[in-house]
Design a protein around this motif. Structure first.
Motif, PDB file in Angstrom:
ATOM      1  N   GLY A 162      26.313  53.366  16.797  1.00  0.00           N
ATOM      2  CA  GLY A 162      27.658  53.484  17.350  1.00  0.00           C
ATOM      3  C   GLY A 162      28.759  53.713  16.342  1.00  0.00           C
ATOM      4  O   GLY A 162      29.865  54.125  16.712  1.00  0.00           O
ATOM      5  N   THR A 177      34.701  56.784  16.724  1.00  0.00           N
ATOM      6  CA  THR A 177      33.255  56.566  16.675  1.00  0.00           C
ATOM      7  C   THR A 177      32.718  56.594  18.100  1.00  0.00           C
ATOM      8  O   THR A 177      33.484  56.445  19.070  1.00  0.00           O
ATOM      9  CB  THR A 177      32.924  55.207  16.049  1.00  0.00           C
ATOM     10  OG1 THR A 177      33.431  54.164  16.896  1.00  0.00           O
ATOM     11  CG2 THR A 177      33.530  55.080  14.648  1.00  0.00           C
ATOM     12  N   PRO A 178      31.399  56.772  18.289  1.00  0.00           N
ATOM     13  CA  PRO A 178      30.841  56.718  19.645  1.00  0.00           C
ATOM     14  C   PRO A 178      31.188  55.433  20.386  1.00  0.00           C
ATOM     15  O   PRO A 178      31.488  55.474  21.589  1.00  0.00           O
ATOM     16  CB  PRO A 178      29.334  56.844  19.395  1.00  0.00           C
ATOM     17  CG  PRO A 178      29.232  57.670  18.158  1.00  0.00           C
ATOM     18  CD  PRO A 178      30.387  57.218  17.306  1.00  0.00           C
ATOM     19  N   GLU A 179      31.176  54.301  19.681  1.00  0.00           N
ATOM     20  CA  GLU A 179      31.518  53.034  20.339  1.00  0.00           C
ATOM     21  C   GLU A 179      32.962  53.040  20.812  1.00  0.00           C
ATOM     22  O   GLU A 179      33.280  52.575  21.909  1.00  0.00           O
ATOM     23  CB  GLU A 179      31.284  51.859  19.390  1.00  0.00           C
ATOM     24  CG  GLU A 179      29.821  51.424  19.313  1.00  0.00           C
ATOM     25  CD  GLU A 179      29.668  50.112  18.556  1.00  0.00           C
ATOM     26  OE1 GLU A 179      30.692  49.546  18.112  1.00  0.00           O
ATOM     27  OE2 GLU A 179      28.515  49.659  18.410  1.00  0.00           O
ATOM     28  N   GLY A 188      34.520  58.136  28.429  1.00  0.00           N
ATOM     29  CA  GLY A 188      33.658  57.108  27.864  1.00  0.00           C
ATOM     30  C   GLY A 188      33.614  55.859  28.716  1.00  0.00           C
ATOM     31  O   GLY A 188      32.550  55.283  28.956  1.00  0.00           O
ATOM     32  N   TYR A 200      23.212  56.492  20.538  1.00  0.00           N
ATOM     33  CA  TYR A 200      24.085  57.496  21.111  1.00  0.00           C
ATOM     34  C   TYR A 200      23.546  58.903  20.841  1.00  0.00           C
ATOM     35  O   TYR A 200      23.463  59.310  19.670  1.00  0.00           O
ATOM     36  CB  TYR A 200      25.489  57.351  20.539  1.00  0.00           C
ATOM     37  CG  TYR A 200      26.103  56.006  20.836  1.00  0.00           C
ATOM     38  CD1 TYR A 200      26.943  55.824  21.926  1.00  0.00           C
ATOM     39  CD2 TYR A 200      25.802  54.897  20.042  1.00  0.00           C
ATOM     40  CE1 TYR A 200      27.487  54.590  22.209  1.00  0.00           C
ATOM     41  CE2 TYR A 200      26.342  53.655  20.317  1.00  0.00           C
ATOM     42  CZ  TYR A 200      27.191  53.500  21.407  1.00  0.00           C
ATOM     43  OH  TYR A 200      27.724  52.276  21.694  1.00  0.00           O
ATOM     44  N   ILE A 202      23.544  62.740  20.184  1.00  0.00           N
ATOM     45  CA  ILE A 202      24.573  63.539  19.529  1.00  0.00           C
ATOM     46  C   ILE A 202      24.002  64.909  19.185  1.00  0.00           C
ATOM     47  O   ILE A 202      22.813  65.036  18.891  1.00  0.00           O
ATOM     48  CB  ILE A 202      25.081  62.820  18.251  1.00  0.00           C
ATOM     49  CG1 ILE A 202      26.535  63.217  17.935  1.00  0.00           C
ATOM     50  CG2 ILE A 202      24.157  63.012  17.088  1.00  0.00           C
ATOM     51  CD1 ILE A 202      27.554  62.381  18.614  1.00  0.00           C
ATOM     52  N   MET A 213      28.547  64.652  22.543  1.00  0.00           N
ATOM     53  CA  MET A 213      27.924  63.335  22.641  1.00  0.00           C
ATOM     54  C   MET A 213      27.487  63.153  24.093  1.00  0.00           C
ATOM     55  O   MET A 213      28.163  62.522  24.882  1.00  0.00           O
ATOM     56  CB  MET A 213      28.907  62.239  22.237  1.00  0.00           C
ATOM     57  CG  MET A 213      28.290  60.847  22.151  1.00  0.00           C
ATOM     58  SD  MET A 213      29.510  59.595  21.672  1.00  0.00           S
ATOM     59  CE  MET A 213      29.826  58.827  23.258  1.00  0.00           C
TER      60      MET A 213
END
Length: 558
Positions: A162, A177-179, A188, A200, A202, A213
């Motif tokens: 993440g 960031t993905p998180e 999201g 995640y 990507i 993503m």
């Protein structure tokens, strides 16, 4: 059914002919696409005429103006047979590492697409409609469409942690960031439930730029604009067929815009695949099969002509006296010979069918069970109840979770390809839908007394005569809501109904998770079978349906 809005001018350009509103309203419903309305809208300071179509969920290729134009040109006989799409070679490669969450992926490149405002709207709308229909709101597949000129192949599809990298998500100019995307970005937050393993997916290019993503959001870098000419398409998901079918629908639509399709090589540790694969599928159908179901006497030439107008290739097989049909790759709805029959009916012309009297020497009458339903309706109306009619399709949330019923302890029939997520289970019970109706009528004064008589579907694995191991069961249910609703009031109505329909019964205390313990009874027939139950709904159930007053409910099998 999903609806799409289409610019009339764009439709006319793709069909290559002018269309009057009357032609649209008359012709498109005959090819199975309803015209909801035609209205005007200001777009870029110009007045544009918009047509809203309602499309059957089994025709995802009709979810775009390109697909509708392609089908219409065939329907009116301008084009016949499978559209010819050239797929050129390329050396673009995608390397796939272990992606546990969404293991399947497919890619394609389409060059020389002229993207104006109408095309851009069409791309966005088609993407979202495919997400909703085939993708089950991105659960099965997610689509990414990128400006190919802004990235450098080869590409990599993998899973990361993440906080391993940052990128600008679509619509934002701040790196996340993905998180952080799951916590702050609207997409999201909406689709965070699809990320279940804290890894995640990507898609990166050669230089480490983030394209997408999936299934959450694309990167801002590859955003499509009116300056875009070359497209990179990625489809990722949990269902291999859904991924490949979606890619075929998209590249066919872009090819109808004048784009040129290029292959992409997808490599993982076990295999090498090349996408897209637009090879037509081949099937056979008997002439007798079609004529018998349509009540017609069509010759092979008439059937072949109808199938070719449906944008398929067909030829007569003299040896087997049947029709060999080639199906274009974007027609993902053709699953059975009945589907060929439907295509023949549409393209032969619904307006050519005439009614015939059946060769039966009897007079029709209502089924015995329907007579019983009518009798019960009259009784309940006489008791002061209002009749409601709900859909027979619902979902696990309403039928089980809100009723405090453990789904693992209940077997039910689920629709394989539902039109929406809210309508994916065939109801085994009526009472939960009555509670939904009470919620819908919260604004009306109390007391409210409603009932419904209708069919439910239950699993019956012990019946050897049922091929499907499930059967229709007639049921009656009613519910009462007001501040003083109680078991005694309900019992008087329940016993009155049982008396009127002449059922010998006994009552026993019944433990049911949806009802308050000690205030629920089951109805036992003289054969010792439990045929129904009634009682005071549990407060938690009442709150689950966002209701505020005591409710009593009754349900019985007929």
């Amino acid at each position: 059914m999903p609806t799409i809005n289409v610019y009339k001018r764009d439709l006319e350009n793709l069909v290559n002919m002018s269309l009057s509103d009357k032609t649209i309203e008359d012709k498109f419903p005959m090819m199975g696409v309803e015209v909801e309305e035609i209205f005007e809208e200001i777009k870029n300071n110009k007045k544009e005429k918009i047509i809203q179509f309602s499309v059957n969920p089994d025709r995802p290729d009709y979810l775009s103006v390109e697909g509708l134009a392609r089908g219409f040109r065939g329907f009116i006989g301008i084009d016949k047979g499978i559209p010819k799409y050239e797929v050129k070679e390329s050396n673009v490669e995608v390397y796939v590492e272990d992606v546990e969450l969404r293991p399947y992926c497919a890619f394609a490149i389409v060059r020389n697409v002229i993207v104006d405002d109408m095309v851009l709207d069409s791309i966005i709308n088609l993407q979202e409609k495919l997400h909703w229909t085939i993708g089950r709101d991105r659960k099965k597949i997610a689509i990414g469409i990128h400006d190919f000129d802004k990235v450098n192949p080869p590409f990599c599809y993998k899973e990361i942690g993440g906080n391993e990298l940052k990128f600008e998500p679509l619509g934002y100019d701040v790196e996340m960031t993905p998180e952080e995307i799951l916590q702050k970005h609207e997409k999201g937050i909406k689709y965070a439930h699809l990320i279940t393993n804290n890894r995640y997916p990507i898609i990166l290019d050669k230089d480490g730029n983030v394209l997408s993503m999936p299934p959450i959001i694309n990167g801002n870098l590859t955003k499509i604009t009116t300056n875009t000419r070359n497209l990179l398409i990625d489809i990722t998901g949990t269902d291999k067929n859904a991924v490949e079918n979606t890619l075929n629908i998209l590249v066919s639509a872009f090819a109808d815009r004048g784009g040129t399709i290029y292959k992409v090589i997808v490599k993982d540790k076990k295999d090498i695949k090349i996408y897209p694969d637009l090879t037509p599928k081949t099937d056979e159908v008997d002439l007798e099969f079609i004529n018998k179901r349509l009540g017609l006497d069509l010759n092979p030439g008439e059937v072949i002509n109808a199938l070719r107008k449906a944008r398929m290739d067909a030829e007569y097989n003299y040896e087997k006296n049947n029709i060999i049909v080639k199906i274009p790759a974007y027609r993902v709805d053709i699953l059975h010979k009945v589907d060929f029959t439907e295509e023949v009916a549409i393209h032969y012309g619904y307006d050519k069918f005439t009614g015939k009297f059946p060769h039966v020497a009897t007079i029709g009458e209502k089924h015995t069970l329907e007579k019983k339903f009518d009798f019960i309706r009259n009784i309940m109306i006489g008791y002061g109840f209002f009749e409601v009619m709900n859909l027979t399709l619902s979902n696990q949330e309403v039928l089980f979770k809100k009723m405090k019923i453990d789904m693992d302890d209940n077997k039910y029939v689920e629709v394989l390809k539902p039109a929406s997520l809210e309508h994916r289970v065939v109801r085994p019970s009526i009472l939960p839908l009555l509670l939904e109706t009470l919620y819908t009528n919260k604004h009306n004064e109390l007391p409210q007394k409603i009932f419904e008589v209708g069919d439910c579907v239950v699993i019956d694995e012990n019946d050897k005569h049922l091929y499907t191991k499930c059967k229709n069961v007639g049921k009656v249910a009613f519910a009462i809501i007001h501040p003083n609703a109680n078991f005694n009031e309900l019992k008087s109505y329940a016993e009155g109904l049982l008396r009127e329909i002449d059922i010998d019964y006994t009552l026993e205390n019944y433990h049911h998770p949806s009802f308050i313990d000690g205030r629920c009874a089951k109805i036992i027939s003289n054969e010792g079978k439990t045929i129904g139950y009634f009682g005071e709904l549990h407060p938690e159930v009442i709150l689950n349906f966002d209701l505020e007053y005591p409710i009593v409910g009754f349900e019985m099998e007929l």
